[in-house]
Design an enzyme around this catalytic site. Structure first.
Site, mmCIF file in Angstrom:
data_model
loop_
_atom_site.group_PDB
_atom_site.id
_atom_site.type_symbol
_atom_site.label_atom_id
_atom_site.label_comp_id
_atom_site.label_asym_id
_atom_site.label_seq_id
_atom_site.Cartn_x
_atom_site.Cartn_y
_atom_site.Cartn_z
ATOM 1 N N THR B 42 0.840 -1.250 0.217
ATOM 2 C CA THR B 42 -0.159 0.014 -0.152
ATOM 3 C C THR B 42 0.897 1.359 -0.142
ATOM 4 O OG1 THR B 42 -1.573 -1.267 1.261
ATOM 5 C CG2 THR B 42 -1.944 0.914 1.394
ATOM 6 N N THR B 43 2.097 1.125 0.547
ATOM 7 C CA THR B 43 2.842 2.325 0.658
ATOM 8 C C THR B 43 3.350 2.957 -0.402
ATOM 9 O OG1 THR B 43 3.819 1.406 2.725
ATOM 10 C CG2 THR B 43 5.260 3.173 1.734
ATOM 11 N N HIS B 51 -1.986 14.793 4.842
ATOM 12 C CA HIS B 51 -3.357 15.520 5.046
ATOM 13 C C HIS B 51 -3.348 16.277 6.330
ATOM 14 C CE1 HIS B 51 -5.159 12.836 2.110
ATOM 15 N NE2 HIS B 51 -4.582 11.822 2.936
ATOM 16 N N LYS B 251 -11.847 10.138 0.761
ATOM 17 C CA LYS B 251 -11.760 11.488 0.515
ATOM 18 C C LYS B 251 -12.101 11.622 -0.835
ATOM 19 C CE LYS B 251 -8.311 11.970 3.902
ATOM 20 N NZ LYS B 251 -8.349 10.577 4.406
ATOM 21 N N ARG B 311 -6.424 -0.369 0.305
ATOM 22 C CA ARG B 311 -6.261 0.048 1.925
ATOM 23 C C ARG B 311 -6.982 -1.036 2.747
ATOM 24 N NH1 ARG B 311 -9.668 3.239 -1.617
ATOM 25 N NH2 ARG B 311 -8.788 5.366 -2.090
ATOM 26 N N ILE B 338 -4.484 -0.095 8.664
ATOM 27 C CA ILE B 338 -3.895 1.433 8.124
ATOM 28 C C ILE B 338 -4.401 1.903 6.892
ATOM 29 C CG2 ILE B 338 -1.802 2.727 7.876
ATOM 30 C CD1 ILE B 338 -2.288 1.747 10.842
ATOM 31 N N SER B 340 -5.884 5.628 4.572
ATOM 32 C CA SER B 340 -5.482 7.068 4.581
ATOM 33 C C SER B 340 -6.109 7.342 6.191
ATOM 34 C CB SER B 340 -6.375 7.639 3.479
ATOM 35 O OG SER B 340 -6.241 9.006 3.673
ATOM 36 N N CYS B 403 18.501 7.265 -17.767
ATOM 37 C CA CYS B 403 17.088 7.465 -17.991
ATOM 38 C C CYS B 403 17.116 9.146 -18.308
ATOM 39 C CB CYS B 403 16.327 7.435 -16.702
ATOM 40 S SG CYS B 403 14.409 8.105 -16.644
ATOM 41 N N CYS B 405 14.234 10.688 -19.575
ATOM 42 C CA CYS B 405 13.108 11.275 -19.213
ATOM 43 C C CYS B 405 13.327 12.055 -17.951
ATOM 44 C CB CYS B 405 12.054 10.368 -19.189
ATOM 45 S SG CYS B 405 11.676 9.723 -20.639
#
Lengths: 422, 482
Positions: B42-43, B51, B251, B311, B338, B340, B403, B405
């Site tokens: 998820t990280t 927030h 959100k 999540r 855990i 948001s 790289c 770009c």
């Protein structure tokens, strides 16, 4: 930081850049050619198939052979070639900031020729949903792995997009003993050259599925296991109930090329939203005086030979600019186009002697003729024929037409009703 | 068999920030991560928003930890050398109903301790962010909302933890946990670790880990979110974070900048299977519609990447974090549920966990030699021309662009390869250096990255994987003897 002075700095050492550097030197300019890779040749080096050189050398060459001709020609000149050198920035006043293993240096040029080429559109850009596993790559990357690195990037392929690189890769993979399940094309017509459809798909029994796209990537244990393909309607939207799962371990993308104009934009060069290349006049000069563009960074070509021709023209104009030669003092003729023509290069003409206009249609048109008008009156009409998007068209406007043009010309392609005799 | 005081299961931002916080004490600490790299779950798959704390329901653990965590970021960013941008945010409202919601959020924010919130209207909205949809009438403005690259933060925590003696076991999924006389025996594919205490930071799999330890006490479901990233030249830049009026469980689709200068849009919220992090067409369509609600027009042709994450939702926990000692097994602590604002809360969670452990009577003695800073890696693209020139003269590897770009040099990739925890996948290199993160998405640099990695690791390029186990990029040499 080292600083150097040149009449003309050419950015990019592919087919466009090499031809431009040679031509600018021939025209008496001192020239620097900057290439980010350790070798000249650009993408030609991985294009080991034949089909190059028919126009410029009247014989069929492979990509590396075609490139080598220019490498050899360059070797006979005193053009300063900077390899493994990356341009970080080009300024409006034509300072070219580059870096390589020795550090940062600045080339102060009187004129710049942009020849950076293009890049392939990616999965992200066309937003293919599904798993983000290994085994999804652009056709050009697969070509590099196979032809340059001697790596096997997959065993069983699905190719999305019928662009030329995809078609050529379909053949290449087949020759290497890999299985190509099929080529899928979103549009109702193929996007590659006719000769490539024949030589690369039909001759190898590889099916081409038109109006069909990949709607999902299905991964298993980190690698592609299958893709979902779905038919699309006239609005190019997937049709429910027409999906099919095609097992494969690799999805190859050949979904279009985009000119690489980040450096140009940084110099303030105005871009054409249709071509993603610079807006240029008939000297191939951009909106920034003294900065010229040619090859795939200007608009995507289908033949390298055409790139060479275009590059020579840009370079001759750049050399003249560097020498301070006066431009044509005629007022500009704006070049407009109407659907189905997608764009024209150039978009402005100053010459009254002769001008070449390159263009592409957005969709195939049968039995139609080219019409050139100016302020409503017809200046030129062609014979009825067919036009397809994969072929770039050239229209040479003779002096008589340019003399008559009243500030603008408009290119149209009109259907010929009733099947008039060609 | 290795003996530890603390074994942390899960190397996401929670595991990494807790490991770093615990490394301030005289403890032997191990972190076990199933994936080949930290920050892989998820990280890595969220917007990286810090927030301010106006959204969580007052009185929840989330509310307590969010506003605290948000205020800890500026100092941590200095100490640990990760990028943090205090860009501010607006929750955008279009009518009187929305205004009522904004007033509730303002009140919540005040109760949660989020400072300097302001309800604004009309022209002020467009002064603060000219890109805002012209139909916007009201907004809740927060000057403290920040931005980070969430994986950069987790990597910074992990590297600083290693500098302070923490051991990371990567590609090490926990397959069994046994209770022993003085703690736990944790089985990994390559052997067993003994630990006195277990801290369960296993993200969407925290319930599975709890069950392995004999603590069948909660169930996790996954709330999936699609996100998309725009090219840096998409026409808008450095936009203030714009939130829509929130939904009950998320959100909503937020438009934000990233610390690297992209625009990012996310996330949708749909319940899915735990391991399903595929992108969905409906999700991508919802993101585009959501973005066009917040700004005038998103140029959808400039999307360079879509991705998705999950999540962790603890069932029956009112969408709150689940951070507590196990109800069933002594010595086991859960940092679960855990979601948001997990990234925003991470530093506060770590401090909270330390307090929780102390509160449970676990002896913790502070180290005198704790290293509380980490030197940020070189980011060539952000240096001045003079600095770049000097760096190349010292080490020519910084003069070789890999790289194009993102303007990433060979020197940066080699530097990343020499860091600890060591990145061993192409994605791990991408998260550390941004090689492959630009508009060509690795089309030009992937083969260069692979060859540098193979050289540094002393292996064949065919062994280099993209990210997940099994994500082989090259199968073999095409022809032997070449």
């Amino acid at each position: 930081m080292n600083e150097f002075q040149f009449d003309v700095a050419v950015i990019g050492g592919g087919p466009a850049g090499m031809a431009a550097a040679i031509e600018a030197r021939k025209n008496g300019a001192s020239v620097a050619l900057v290439e980010r890779n350790p070798h000249l040749g650009g993408i030609l080096l991985q294009c080991i198939h034949s089909g190059f050189g028919l126009k410029c050398f009247k014989q069929e060459l492979t990509g590396p052979e075609y490139a080598q001709r220019f490498v050899n020609q360059l070797g006979e000149t005193d053009v300063t070639v900077l390899l493994s050198t990356m341009v970080l920035q080009i300024t409006k006043d034509k300072k070219v900031v580059c870096m390589n293993e020795k550090g940062i240096s600045v080339l102060n040029a009187k004129a710049v020729v942009l020849a950076m080429g293009c890049r392939e559109r990616t999965r992200g850009e066309i937003k293919i949903p599904g798993d983000r596993c290994a085994g999804v790559l652009t056709a050009g990357l697969a070509q590099h792995y196979i032809n340059i690195d001697n790596y096997c990037p997959g065993h069983r392929f699905v190719i999305l997009g019928s662009g030329d690189i995809g078609l050529i890769m379909a053949r290449r993979l087949s020759l290497e003993g890999m299985k190509v399940e099929g080529v899928y094309e979103l549009m109702p017509y193929p996007n590659g050259l006719k000769r490539n459809i024949k030589n690369c798909l039909e001759d190898f029994g590889i099916p081409l599925h038109l109006s069909t796209t990949v709607t999902r990537v299905i991964g298993e244990k980190g690698r592609v296991a299958a893709v979902e393909v779905t038919k699309v309607d006239e609005k190019l939207q997937p049709v429910d109930g027409t999906s099919k799962i095609v097992p494969c371990d690799t999805l190859l993308l050949s979904v279009g090329l985009v000119p690489e104009n980040e450096l140009s934009a940084g110099a303030g060069v105005k871009l054409n939203p249709r071509t993603h290349g610079a807006v240029v006049n008939d000297s191939l000069e951009t909106s920034v005086p003294g900065i010229f563009a040619c090859g795939n960074v200007l608009h995507v070509h289908d033949l390298a030979d055409n790139v060479t021709v275009e590059a020579r023209h840009a370079a001759a104009c750049a050399a003249a600019f560097a020498k301070g030669e006066q431009k044509e003092s005629n007022p500009a003729i704006t070049v407009n186009c109407e659907d189905p023509i997608g764009y024209t290069v150039p978009s402005e003409i100053y010459s009254r002697e002769k001008a070449s206009v390159l263009f592409r249609v957005r969709r195939p048109v049968e039995n139609a003729r080219m019409v050139v008008t100016s302020e409503g009156s017809i200046l030129l009409q062609g014979r009825p024929r067919s036009y397809i998007p994969s072929t770039m068209e050239e229209l040479v406007l003779p002096s008589a037409v340019l003399q008559k043009a009243d500030g603008e010309i408009t290119l149209k392609i009109e259907s010929v009703l009733g099947g008039e005799n060609p | 068999m290795q003996q530890y005081d603390m074994i942390i299961i899960g190397g996401g931002i929670m595991g990494c920030s807790i490991a770093r916080e615990l490394s301030k004490y005289k403890l032997n600490i191990a972190v076990c991560e199933a994936a080949a790299d930290v920050a892989s779950g998820t990280t890595k798959a969220n917007g990286g928003l810090i927030h301010a704390g106006d959204d969580p329901v007052p009185g929840t653990l989330k509310a307590f930890l969010n506003s605290k965590g948000c205020l800890m970021y500026p100092v941590l960013s200095e100490k640990l050398g990760f990028r943090f941008l205090k860009r501010g945010s607006m929750v955008v409202g279009f009518n009187e109903d929305d205004l009522a919601v904004l007033k509730t959020l303002l009140e919540r924010g005040r109760l949660n301790g989020a400072p300097d919130l302001e309800l604004i209207s009309g022209g002020r909205i467009f002064e603060l962010e000219p890109e805002t949809n012209r139909k916007a009438k009201y907004a809740l403005y927060s000057p403290h909302t920040g931005l980070v690259d969430p994986f950069e933060v987790a990597i910074a925590f992990s590297e600083n933890a290693v500098a302070n003696g923490v051991h990371f076991y990567l590609s090490s999924p926990v397959t069994a946990i046994q209770k022993t006389e003085d703690g736990f025996a944790v089985t990994l594919p390559k052997g067993q670790l003994n630990g006195k205490y277990l801290i369960n930071c296993a993200g969407v799999h925290a319930d599975d880990v709890a069950r392995l330890a004999g603590a069948d006490e909660f169930t996790i479901q996954a709330r999936h979110g699609d996100l998309l990233v725009m090219d840096k030249n998409c026409g808008i830049k450095d936009v203030m974070t714009l939130y829509p009026i929130p939904k009950p469980d998320s959100k909503g689709v937020v438009l934000m900048s990233t610390v690297s200068g992209n625009i990012l849009v996310g996330s949708t919220a749909v319940m899915k299977e735990k391991d399903d992090v595929a992108s969905y067409r409906e999700g991508i369509d919802e993101l585009i519609a959501g973005a066009n609600n917040l700004i005038e027009k998103l140029d959808i042709h400039k999307v360079i990447r879509t991705f998705a994450g999950n999540r962790a939702v603890v069932v029956g926990n009112n969408n709150d974090f689940y951070i507590r000692p196990s109800r069933k097994v002594a010595g086991l602590f859960h940092v679960a549920g855990i979601q948001s604002p997990g990234i925003a809360s991470a530093p506060a969670v770590a401090a909270y966990v330390v307090q929780m452990l102390k509160g449970c009577g676990i002896p913790m003695e502070e180290k005198k030699n704790f290293i509380d800073t980490r030197k940020a890696p070189v980011d060539f693209s952000t240096l001045s021309t003079e600095e770049q020139d000097e760096l190349i003269r010292k080490n020519p590897a910084y003069g070789r662009i890999v790289c194009r770009c993102e303007c990433v040099t060979e020197g940066e990739i080699i530097d990343a390869m020499h860091r600890n925890p060591q990145p061993v996948t192409v994605d791990a290199i991408k998260r550390r250096t941004r090689a492959g993160m630009g508009r060509c998405q690795g089309g030009f640099c992937q083969q260069k990255v692979i060859s540098i990695m193979a050289k540094e690791l002393g292996c064949s390029p065919t062994e280099i994987e993209l990210g997940d186990k099994g994500s082989q990029i090259i199968y073999s040499k095409l022809k032997e003897g070449c």
